[in-house]
Motif scaffolding. Structure first.
Motif, mmCIF file in Angstrom:
data_model
loop_
_atom_site.group_PDB
_atom_site.id
_atom_site.type_symbol
_atom_site.label_atom_id
_atom_site.label_comp_id
_atom_site.label_asym_id
_atom_site.label_seq_id
_atom_site.Cartn_x
_atom_site.Cartn_y
_atom_site.Cartn_z
ATOM 1 N N VAL A 186 0.865 -1.189 0.000
ATOM 2 C CA VAL A 186 0.000 0.000 0.000
ATOM 3 C C VAL A 186 0.895 1.230 0.000
ATOM 4 N N SER A 187 0.695 2.100 -0.974
ATOM 5 C CA SER A 187 1.524 3.295 -1.083
ATOM 6 C C SER A 187 1.353 4.182 0.146
ATOM 7 N N THR A 188 2.435 4.823 0.524
ATOM 8 C CA THR A 188 2.428 5.681 1.707
ATOM 9 C C THR A 188 2.221 7.135 1.299
ATOM 10 N N THR A 189 1.277 7.761 1.967
ATOM 11 C CA THR A 189 1.062 9.202 1.799
ATOM 12 C C THR A 189 1.071 9.841 3.198
ATOM 13 N N VAL A 190 1.561 11.057 3.232
ATOM 14 C CA VAL A 190 1.643 11.791 4.514
ATOM 15 C C VAL A 190 0.368 12.613 4.684
ATOM 16 N N ASP A 191 -0.386 12.302 5.729
ATOM 17 C CA ASP A 191 -1.610 13.049 6.011
ATOM 18 C C ASP A 191 -1.330 14.364 6.742
ATOM 19 N N LYS A 192 -0.330 14.344 7.640
ATOM 20 C CA LYS A 192 -0.037 15.559 8.406
ATOM 21 C C LYS A 192 1.409 15.530 8.867
ATOM 22 N N ARG A 193 2.025 16.662 8.849
ATOM 23 C CA ARG A 193 3.386 16.837 9.365
ATOM 24 C C ARG A 193 3.392 18.117 10.201
ATOM 25 N N PHE A 194 3.930 18.051 11.425
ATOM 26 C CA PHE A 194 3.877 19.226 12.291
ATOM 27 C C PHE A 194 4.965 19.161 13.354
ATOM 28 N N TRP A 195 5.201 20.328 13.982
ATOM 29 C CA TRP A 195 6.123 20.466 15.100
ATOM 30 C C TRP A 195 5.322 20.587 16.387
ATOM 31 N N PHE A 196 5.920 20.058 17.469
ATOM 32 C CA PHE A 196 5.263 20.170 18.774
ATOM 33 C C PHE A 196 6.339 20.266 19.849
ATOM 34 N N ILE A 197 5.940 20.761 21.018
ATOM 35 C CA ILE A 197 6.840 20.820 22.159
ATOM 36 C C ILE A 197 6.513 19.649 23.079
ATOM 37 N N GLU A 198 7.531 18.989 23.560
ATOM 38 C CA GLU A 198 7.346 17.776 24.357
ATOM 39 C C GLU A 198 6.635 18.092 25.665
ATOM 40 N N THR A 199 5.530 17.396 25.902
ATOM 41 C CA THR A 199 4.760 17.511 27.140
ATOM 42 C C THR A 199 4.345 16.116 27.581
ATOM 43 N N GLU A 200 3.620 16.059 28.685
ATOM 44 C CA GLU A 200 3.172 14.765 29.197
ATOM 45 C C GLU A 200 2.003 14.217 28.398
ATOM 46 N N GLY A 201 1.228 15.088 27.761
ATOM 47 C CA GLY A 201 0.060 14.637 27.015
ATOM 48 C C GLY A 201 0.370 14.294 25.572
ATOM 49 N N GLU A 202 -0.688 14.208 24.767
ATOM 50 C CA GLU A 202 -0.544 13.916 23.350
ATOM 51 C C GLU A 202 0.085 15.101 22.632
ATOM 52 N N PRO A 203 0.867 14.847 21.583
ATOM 53 C CA PRO A 203 1.481 15.941 20.818
ATOM 54 C C PRO A 203 0.420 16.866 20.222
ATOM 55 N N VAL A 204 0.664 18.177 20.344
ATOM 56 C CA VAL A 204 -0.255 19.193 19.824
ATOM 57 C C VAL A 204 0.504 20.067 18.841
ATOM 58 N N ASP A 205 -0.061 20.229 17.658
ATOM 59 C CA ASP A 205 0.545 21.085 16.641
ATOM 60 C C ASP A 205 0.730 22.496 17.210
ATOM 61 N N LEU A 206 1.959 23.033 17.103
ATOM 62 C CA LEU A 206 2.225 24.358 17.649
ATOM 63 C C LEU A 206 1.326 25.418 17.021
ATOM 64 N N ARG A 207 0.913 25.216 15.783
ATOM 65 C CA ARG A 207 0.039 26.183 15.118
ATOM 66 C C ARG A 207 -1.343 26.214 15.744
ATOM 67 N N GLU A 208 -1.695 25.166 16.481
ATOM 68 C CA GLU A 208 -2.995 25.108 17.137
ATOM 69 C C GLU A 208 -2.904 25.404 18.634
ATOM 70 N N ASP A 209 -1.705 25.652 19.128
ATOM 71 C CA ASP A 209 -1.492 25.955 20.550
ATOM 72 C C ASP A 209 -1.688 27.461 20.774
ATOM 73 N N PRO A 210 -2.620 27.859 21.657
ATOM 74 C CA PRO A 210 -2.859 29.299 21.871
ATOM 75 C C PRO A 210 -1.632 30.046 22.386
ATOM 76 N N GLU A 211 -0.692 29.345 23.042
ATOM 77 C CA GLU A 211 0.505 30.003 23.541
ATOM 78 C C GLU A 211 1.423 30.466 22.408
ATOM 79 N N TYR A 212 1.264 29.858 21.224
ATOM 80 C CA TYR A 212 2.122 30.198 20.088
ATOM 81 C C TYR A 212 1.345 30.895 18.971
#
Length: 410
Positions: free
Chosen positions: A59-85
């Protein structure tokens, strides 16, 4: 060169290579040091390149999403969606490269940043390790020494920057917002007045300058409560000052050598006449000092005397209101008539009045207004007791038409 012209923005781009690779063809490479240190207010750019298997299980591989995040205890959150940034983060992608740009970095932005891929394969995502650790520091002006002259001080200062422990960068110094070219090193010697404000910055990078340092300014003292202070009460003296570094406080009383307090606020409990007088607040830091005074006046009387007079006034007021109420009540009672008319007397005219000719032969408008006395019965109703009805002399008054008689019956 002014301070405003120097603040045009600073971009940190550090090229280094740190790779995270798996046996299945997943790969993330950071083109930056794994640890970077920048000044507060600058702009940071971190590069990464990535790769992934062309197909998995046919099955061919396609990238659905690529993003940066800051390491925390919870699930990774896209920095573009983080209100602090918000409005401070930009992602740019070039084929299989991705760039993270963070502007106006804050000390709270310090942490580990990682790049993550999410593909069309179930549970097939990949995070680049170990990431890049970002440390945000702020420049600080430190006072090394000071010697006071007649009207100014000879200061030796240092621009402290944790990201440059060896002092390899070139620095700029500012006095009251204007750059001085007398020094480009991390140390600076200057003859300054008590009103000068001094800051430093990294030369040529336009980074945000350090907070200004200055001697205590605009000292003021306030009293709570204000005005004269009664004996037995308490009063709080508060000293306010504008200074950086923060000032130390000392309270003295005029003509007294003993120290009263070393806090910004000073409270005197159970105030006495001896506590009245002039109080002095001394605010001092490494760059200078400033004094402020306040006069504390002793009021006449005391808290106990005022309380006693207050209670006496309340009692007198209550007594006055009670007497006034009784007088009003008695006056209203005396003005109300006590008249009870029996049904028998209302049904027929009094015989005595008919014999006296008071009701016979006169028109309705000349009839005598009759008031009846109260009739009281004993327990034995067979022995009625009637009150005596005595006519009094009628008062005559004449008007322009005819004579009228008013008969009052008691």
């Amino acid at each position: 060169m002014s301070l405003t012209a120097a603040l045009k923005g600073f971009v940190v781009v550090l090229c280094w290579f740190a790779a995270a690779q798996s046996d299945e063809g997943w790969n993330v490479r950071y083109n930056t040091k794994t640890e970077i240190c920048v000044n507060k207010g600058s702009t940071v750019i971190i590069w990464s390149s990535y790769d992934y298997p062309a197909e998995i299980n046919n099955v061919s591989t396609t990238v659905d999403k690529r993003f940066w995040f800051i390491e925390t205890e919870g699930e990774p959150v896209d920095l573009r969606e983080d209100p602090e940034y918000k409005d401070r983060v930009r992602n740019r992608r070039y084929e299989k490269k991705c760039r993270l740009e963070i502007s106006e970095v804050r000390e709270s932005d310090s942490g580990v940043y990682k790049f993550r891929l999410i593909t069309n394969h179930e549970n097939r995502s990949f995070t680049g390790e170990p990431g890049v650790r970002l440390t945000v520091e702020e420049l600080q002006v430190q006072v090394i020494s000071r010697s006071d002259q007649q009207e100014d001080s000879d200061l030796q200062l240092k621009c402290f920057y944790k990201c440059d422990p060896g002092g390899l960068y070139r620095y700029a110094w500012f006095i009251n917002g204007e750059e001085t070219r007398s020094s480009q090193t991390l140390t600076y010697r200057h003859r300054t007045s008590s009103t000068d404000r001094i800051s430093c910055a990294l030369r040529y990078y336009g980074m945000h300058p350090s907070p200004e340092v200055y001697a205590p300014q605009t000292a003021s003292v306030s009293l709570t409560p204000p005005g004269e202070i009664l004996e037995g009460s308490s009063v709080t003296l508060t000293c306010s000052i504008d200074a950086n570094p923060a000032a130390n406080f000392t309270w003295f009383k005029e003509n007294k050598d003993s120290l009263k307090s070393e806090e910004p606020t000073f409270t005197i409990s159970n105030f006495t006449a001896e506590d009245g007088g002039l109080y002095i607040c001394v605010a001092q830091n490494q760059l200078g000092q400033q004094n402020s005074t306040v006069q504390v006046w002793v009021g006449s009387g005391s808290v106990g005397l005022v309380a006693a007079w207050s209670i006496r006034a309340v009692l007198l007021t209550l007594m006055f209101l009670a007497v006034l109420f009784l007088k009003v009540f008695r006056r209203r009672s005396s003005e109300e008539p006590s008249v009870i008319r029996s049904q028998d007397e209302d049904a027929q005219e009094p015989e005595g009045l008919e014999r006296d000719g008071l009701t016979s032969g006169r028109p309705a408008e000349d009839q005598v207004e009759i008031q009846h006395a109260t009739v009281t019965f004993t327990q034995r109703q067979e022995d009625p007791l009637y009150s005596t009805i005595d006519p009094v002399k009628a008062k005559r008054r004449r008007d322009s038409h005819e004579d009228k008689e008013d008969v009052v019956i008691q």
